[in-house]
Design an enzyme around this catalytic site. Structure first.
Site, PDB file in Angstrom:
ATOM      1  N   TYR A  10     -72.163 -44.090  21.109  1.00 17.73           N
ATOM      2  CA  TYR A  10     -72.493 -42.698  20.761  1.00 17.73           C
ATOM      3  C   TYR A  10     -71.961 -42.295  19.381  1.00 17.73           C
ATOM      4  O   TYR A  10     -72.729 -41.883  18.505  1.00 17.73           O
ATOM      5  CB  TYR A  10     -71.934 -41.798  21.879  1.00 17.73           C
ATOM      6  CG  TYR A  10     -71.960 -40.320  21.630  1.00 17.73           C
ATOM      7  CD1 TYR A  10     -73.041 -39.697  21.000  1.00 17.73           C
ATOM      8  CD2 TYR A  10     -70.903 -39.522  22.064  1.00 17.73           C
ATOM      9  CE1 TYR A  10     -73.052 -38.327  20.810  1.00 17.73           C
ATOM     10  CE2 TYR A  10     -70.917 -38.160  21.885  1.00 17.73           C
ATOM     11  CZ  TYR A  10     -71.985 -37.564  21.248  1.00 17.73           C
ATOM     12  OH  TYR A  10     -71.988 -36.204  21.062  1.00 17.73           O
ATOM     13  N   ALA A  73     -64.165 -49.259  22.607  1.00 18.36           N
ATOM     14  CA  ALA A  73     -63.147 -49.033  23.644  1.00 18.36           C
ATOM     15  C   ALA A  73     -63.832 -48.517  24.895  1.00 18.36           C
ATOM     16  O   ALA A  73     -64.916 -47.933  24.823  1.00 18.36           O
ATOM     17  CB  ALA A  73     -62.129 -48.011  23.168  1.00 18.36           C
ATOM     18  N   TYR A 139     -55.760 -44.865  29.812  1.00 25.34           N
ATOM     19  CA  TYR A 139     -56.639 -44.746  28.649  1.00 25.34           C
ATOM     20  C   TYR A 139     -55.864 -44.210  27.444  1.00 25.34           C
ATOM     21  O   TYR A 139     -55.879 -44.791  26.358  1.00 25.34           O
ATOM     22  CB  TYR A 139     -57.823 -43.819  28.987  1.00 25.34           C
ATOM     23  CG  TYR A 139     -58.604 -43.391  27.781  1.00 25.34           C
ATOM     24  CD1 TYR A 139     -59.353 -44.312  27.058  1.00 25.34           C
ATOM     25  CD2 TYR A 139     -58.589 -42.061  27.337  1.00 25.34           C
ATOM     26  CE1 TYR A 139     -60.066 -43.919  25.933  1.00 25.34           C
ATOM     27  CE2 TYR A 139     -59.291 -41.657  26.216  1.00 25.34           C
ATOM     28  CZ  TYR A 139     -60.025 -42.590  25.522  1.00 25.34           C
ATOM     29  OH  TYR A 139     -60.721 -42.208  24.405  1.00 25.34           O
ATOM     30  N   LYS A 143     -54.618 -46.124  23.635  1.00 21.58           N
ATOM     31  CA  LYS A 143     -54.887 -45.597  22.287  1.00 21.58           C
ATOM     32  C   LYS A 143     -53.581 -45.323  21.541  1.00 21.58           C
ATOM     33  O   LYS A 143     -53.478 -45.576  20.339  1.00 21.58           O
ATOM     34  CB  LYS A 143     -55.729 -44.323  22.396  1.00 21.58           C
ATOM     35  CG  LYS A 143     -57.149 -44.566  22.904  1.00 21.58           C
ATOM     36  CD  LYS A 143     -57.995 -45.192  21.811  1.00 21.58           C
ATOM     37  CE  LYS A 143     -59.424 -45.420  22.246  1.00 21.58           C
ATOM     38  NZ  LYS A 143     -60.272 -45.913  21.156  1.00 21.58           N
ATOM     39  N   GLY A 282     -55.488 -34.393  36.985  1.00 22.74           N
ATOM     40  CA  GLY A 282     -55.170 -34.799  35.607  1.00 22.74           C
ATOM     41  C   GLY A 282     -55.783 -33.951  34.513  1.00 22.74           C
ATOM     42  O   GLY A 282     -55.665 -34.301  33.346  1.00 22.74           O
TER      43      GLY A 282
HETATM   44  N1  UFG Z   1     -65.848 -30.691  34.259  1.00 22.71           N
HETATM   45  C1  UFG Z   1     -66.388 -30.006  35.323  1.00 22.71           C
HETATM   46  N2  UFG Z   1     -67.432 -30.568  35.992  1.00 22.71           N
HETATM   47  C2  UFG Z   1     -67.942 -31.790  35.660  1.00 22.71           C
HETATM   48  C3  UFG Z   1     -67.377 -32.496  34.578  1.00 22.71           C
HETATM   49  C4  UFG Z   1     -66.324 -31.913  33.900  1.00 22.71           C
HETATM   50  O1  UFG Z   1     -65.954 -28.894  35.667  1.00 22.71           O
HETATM   51  O2  UFG Z   1     -68.882 -32.248  36.339  1.00 22.71           O
HETATM   52  C5  UFG Z   1     -64.734 -30.083  33.517  1.00 22.71           C
HETATM   53  C6  UFG Z   1     -63.482 -30.932  33.503  1.00 22.71           C
HETATM   54  O3  UFG Z   1     -62.727 -30.682  34.653  1.00 22.71           O
HETATM   55  C7  UFG Z   1     -62.827 -30.466  32.209  1.00 22.71           C
HETATM   56  C8  UFG Z   1     -64.005 -30.114  31.303  1.00 22.71           C
HETATM   57  O4  UFG Z   1     -65.115 -29.950  32.178  1.00 22.71           O
HETATM   58  O5  UFG Z   1     -62.086 -29.317  32.425  1.00 22.71           O
HETATM   59  C9  UFG Z   1     -64.344 -31.198  30.295  1.00 22.71           C
HETATM   60  O6  UFG Z   1     -64.416 -32.435  30.974  1.00 22.71           O
HETATM   61  P1  UFG Z   1     -64.943 -33.780  30.309  1.00 22.71           P
HETATM   62  O7  UFG Z   1     -64.865 -34.841  31.346  1.00 22.71           O
HETATM   63  O8  UFG Z   1     -66.239 -33.533  29.638  1.00 22.71           O
HETATM   64  O9  UFG Z   1     -63.883 -34.032  29.153  1.00 22.71           O
HETATM   65  P2  UFG Z   1     -62.283 -34.170  29.234  1.00 22.71           P
HETATM   66  O10 UFG Z   1     -61.743 -32.931  28.581  1.00 22.71           O
HETATM   67  O11 UFG Z   1     -61.790 -34.497  30.554  1.00 22.71           O
HETATM   68  O12 UFG Z   1     -62.082 -35.481  28.368  1.00 22.71           O
HETATM   69  C10 UFG Z   1     -62.076 -35.499  26.978  1.00 22.71           C
HETATM   70  C11 UFG Z   1     -62.583 -36.841  26.480  1.00 22.71           C
HETATM   71  C12 UFG Z   1     -61.666 -37.947  26.914  1.00 22.71           C
HETATM   72  C13 UFG Z   1     -60.269 -37.614  26.464  1.00 22.71           C
HETATM   73  C14 UFG Z   1     -59.848 -36.255  26.933  1.00 22.71           C
HETATM   74  C15 UFG Z   1     -58.549 -35.858  26.346  1.00 22.71           C
HETATM   75  O13 UFG Z   1     -63.879 -37.089  26.956  1.00 22.71           O
HETATM   76  O14 UFG Z   1     -62.059 -39.162  26.344  1.00 22.71           O
HETATM   77  O15 UFG Z   1     -60.779 -35.276  26.535  1.00 22.71           O
HETATM   78  O16 UFG Z   1     -57.784 -35.210  27.294  1.00 22.71           O
HETATM   79  F1  UFG Z   1     -59.404 -38.511  26.970  1.00 22.71           F
END
Ligand code: UFG
Length: 324
Positions: A10, A73, A139, A143, A282
């Site tokens: 991406y 990665a 993860y 990094k 988490g």
């Molecule tokens: N979320 C939902 N429903 C879903 C998917 C996600 O409510 O179906 C929420 C998650 O709980 C979170 C937010 O949307 O609060 C964003 O979630 P993502 O999974 O899109 O992204 P993250 O913030 O968890 O993860 C991102 C990057 C990771 C990185 C992380 C750093 O994608 O690679 O930030 O904390 F590690």
């Protein structure tokens, strides 16, 4: 020649495209385990695996590499908890292989995809570069360990690196010719778009009782085109003889899960079911980057700061992707 490891993915494919548009010659090296061959239509392409030193040496023998971008990665936080070995081998050992070959061929410039996950639970927000780094999942540790390796190789071998710590990468370029397309999607925006397009029955909000204005988690959504411009500035910095740097990359604004869902509804004009479910383990309540350092030092500034604008670019790509 600029080497883009993981350039079929991406973010790597967007940087490859933009480097070519800026007049650079590039070669993409990718195993295609999760990348897409059709996303590598700019520059040269070599299929190979970082777990094979001879594969890597092959590229350095064939091309005169001046600098390296490393996007290769695994990125699934949850999977890294269940199967850390997969992450430590790919993200850590394989990156050490890349550095070994760079050293053999005397290539000393690398721009590395790091992550907000290296910070773990925020102690304060917005998160700047001096915020303590203590990841809460394998993860993030892989990094952070590589960031540490870079620092030691800098002192010992003269490696010059820029570690770019992305917050929530999203969106697609204006032409919508490449974009986010993960086999196992876990990211919020593409999942909501799947609900809007009818590929998913609903979107689940993971937790509505967080200490945030509307009870849902707040994230800093940074557009892939803005990530690309930061990478080009980082390359210029190293090519000009600049020293090693670490920068946080976000747009500086936070949006809650509900705000992102509302933006998707407005942009797509589609209705879909939104379910409120338990928290996902988490997830910190708020993750917002301070990108003051890269703004000040490299003159970077993001073009996309409004969530509707960001979602509109992702939607354009998402519809195209599904037509393929
Ligand atoms: N979320 C939902 N429903 C879903 C998917 C996600 O409510 O179906 C929420 C998650 O709980 C979170 C937010 O949307 O609060 C964003 O979630 P993502 O999974 O899109 O992204 P993250 O913030 O968890 O993860 C991102 C990057 C990771 C990185 C992380 C750093 O994608 O690679 O930030 O904390 F590690």
């Amino acid at each position: 020649m600029i080497l883009i490891v993981g350039g079929a993915g991406y973010i790597g494919s967007e940087i490859n495209k933009e480097l070519n548009e800026a007049g650079f010659q590039t070669v993409v090296f990718d195993s295609l385990v999760s990348g897409h061959k059709e996303a590598t239509k700019w520059g040269e392409f070599v299929q190979g695996d970082l777990n094979n030193l001879e594969d890597i040496r092959g590229v350095f023998k064939k091309y005169k590499i001046e600098a390296v971008f490393d996007f290769a990665a695994f990125i699934e936080v949850g999977e890294s908890v269940k199967d850390p070995q997969k992450y430590y081998f790919n993200n850590l050992v394989n990156t050490l292989n890349l550095l070994k070959v760079m050293k053999e061929f005397e290539v000393n410039k690398i721009i590395f995809s790091s992550t907000a996950a290296t910070f773990g639970e925020p102690k304060y927000t917005p998160i700047d570069e001096v915020h303590p780094q203590w990841p809460i999942n394998p993860y993030g540790w892989t990094k952070l360990m590589i960031e540490r390796v870079f620092a030691d190789y800098d002192v010992a071998y003269g490696l010059r690196y820029v570690a770019l710590r992305y917050f929530n990468a999203c969106g697609a370029n204006d032409e919508a010719d490449i974009g986010e397309d993960h086999a196992q999607e876990s990211h919020l925006i593409p999942l909501i778009l799947d609900a809007a397009i009818g590929k998913r029955e609903n979107i689940k909000i993971f937790g509505t009782d967080y200490p945030t204005p509307d009870g849902t988690c707040v994230r800093d959504y940074i557009h892939v085109v803005d990530l690309a411009s930061a990478h080009l500035l980082a390359l210029k910095h190293l090519m000009d003889g600049g020293e090693s740097k670490q920068y946080n990359l976000g747009n500086g604004k936070g949006f809650s899960v509900r705000e992102v869902i509302d933006a998707v509804k407005k942009v797509t004009e589609k209705e879909f079911t939104v379910l409120e479910v338990e928290r996902r383990p988490g997830d910190p309540p708020i993750l917002i980057a301070s990108s003051e350092k890269i703004r000040k030092e490299l003159g970077w500034s993001p073009k996309y700061t409004e969530i509707e604008e960001i979602v509109a670019t992702a939607w354009k790509w998402h519809q195209k992707k599904d037509d393929k």
